[in-house]
Write a protein that holds these residues in place. Structure first.
Motif, short mmCIF file in Angstrom:
data_model
loop_
_atom_site.label_atom_id
_atom_site.label_comp_id
_atom_site.label_asym_id
_atom_site.label_seq_id
_atom_site.Cartn_x
_atom_site.Cartn_y
_atom_site.Cartn_z
N VAL A 85 0.88 -1.17 0.00
CA VAL A 85 0.00 0.00 0.00
C VAL A 85 0.92 1.23 0.00
O VAL A 85 1.38 1.66 1.05
N ILE A 86 1.22 1.76 -1.20
CA ILE A 86 2.16 2.86 -1.31
C ILE A 86 1.54 3.96 -2.17
O ILE A 86 0.82 3.68 -3.13
N GLU A 87 1.78 5.19 -1.80
CA GLU A 87 1.28 6.33 -2.56
C GLU A 87 1.95 6.37 -3.93
O GLU A 87 3.10 5.95 -4.07
N GLU A 88 1.25 6.90 -4.92
CA GLU A 88 1.77 6.96 -6.29
C GLU A 88 3.07 7.77 -6.35
O GLU A 88 4.03 7.35 -7.00
N HIS A 89 3.12 8.90 -5.67
CA HIS A 89 4.33 9.74 -5.68
C HIS A 89 5.51 9.01 -5.05
O HIS A 89 6.64 9.08 -5.55
N ASP A 90 5.28 8.30 -3.96
CA ASP A 90 6.35 7.56 -3.29
C ASP A 90 6.88 6.45 -4.20
O ASP A 90 8.09 6.21 -4.26
N GLU A 92 6.84 6.47 -7.50
CA GLU A 92 7.63 7.11 -8.55
C GLU A 92 9.03 7.47 -8.05
O GLU A 92 10.01 7.33 -8.78
N THR A 93 9.12 7.92 -6.80
CA THR A 93 10.41 8.24 -6.20
C THR A 93 11.28 6.99 -6.11
O THR A 93 12.48 7.02 -6.42
#
Length: 156
Positions: A85-90, A92-93
């Motif tokens: 469960v990871i945010e899209e921005h994280d 991409e990083t």
């Protein structure tokens, strides 16, 4: 690598700037030729008698040594940890970081921690797709306990 006045043998087997064989010459004569052409006299091996020496442009010997050392270094394996469960921005990083590591010539070990092995496997497969232009998977996607992992090696 031994250069110029540090070569202590009486005679050397000399190779010219363009790779031509100049034969066996006195070390002092070889040094004079090197000085005249404003190049370095580099001994490639002290194991044979007379030792083979080459005339190399000044500074180029150091570059070649650095290049050989860089090729000889063992690539490191760097780990990047993720969660299912990871945010899209994280995400991409993390992908950008993995790309940087692969471009530097090191391997990446992608680890997804969590109980959701199905989702973790899907996440790693999509990451492999995104990184396919820079690396190839060394191992298959492996699930053990609460983590799923895969190692990606840089493309040669």
């Amino acid at each position: 690598m031994i250069k110029n006045n540090k070569i202590k043998t009486e005679e050397v087997h000399l190779t010219g700037l363009d790779g031509e064989d100049l034969g066996i010459v006195q070390t002092s004569e070889a040094l004079a030729i090197a000085k005249e052409n404003k190049v370095d006299l580099v001994c490639t091996s002290m194991l044979s008698n007379p030792p083979p020496c080459t005339l190399i442009a000044s500074g180029k010997a150091k570059q070649e040594k650095q290049k050989a050392n860089k090729k000889a270094r063992k690539p490191k394996v760097k780990e990047i940890r993720l969660t299912p469960v990871i945010e899209e921005h994280d995400l991409e990083t993390k992908i950008r970081r993995a790309e940087q590591i692969l471009q530097s010539g090191d391997s990446v070990y992608l680890v997804v921690k969590g109980n959701e092995s199905g989702k973790s496997k899907e996440m790693l497969e999509s990451l492999l797709q995104e990184l396919s232009h820079l690396g190839t998977k060394k191992t298959g996607v492996q699930t053990s306990g609460k983590q799923t992992a895969v190692q990606v090696d840089p493309v040669e």
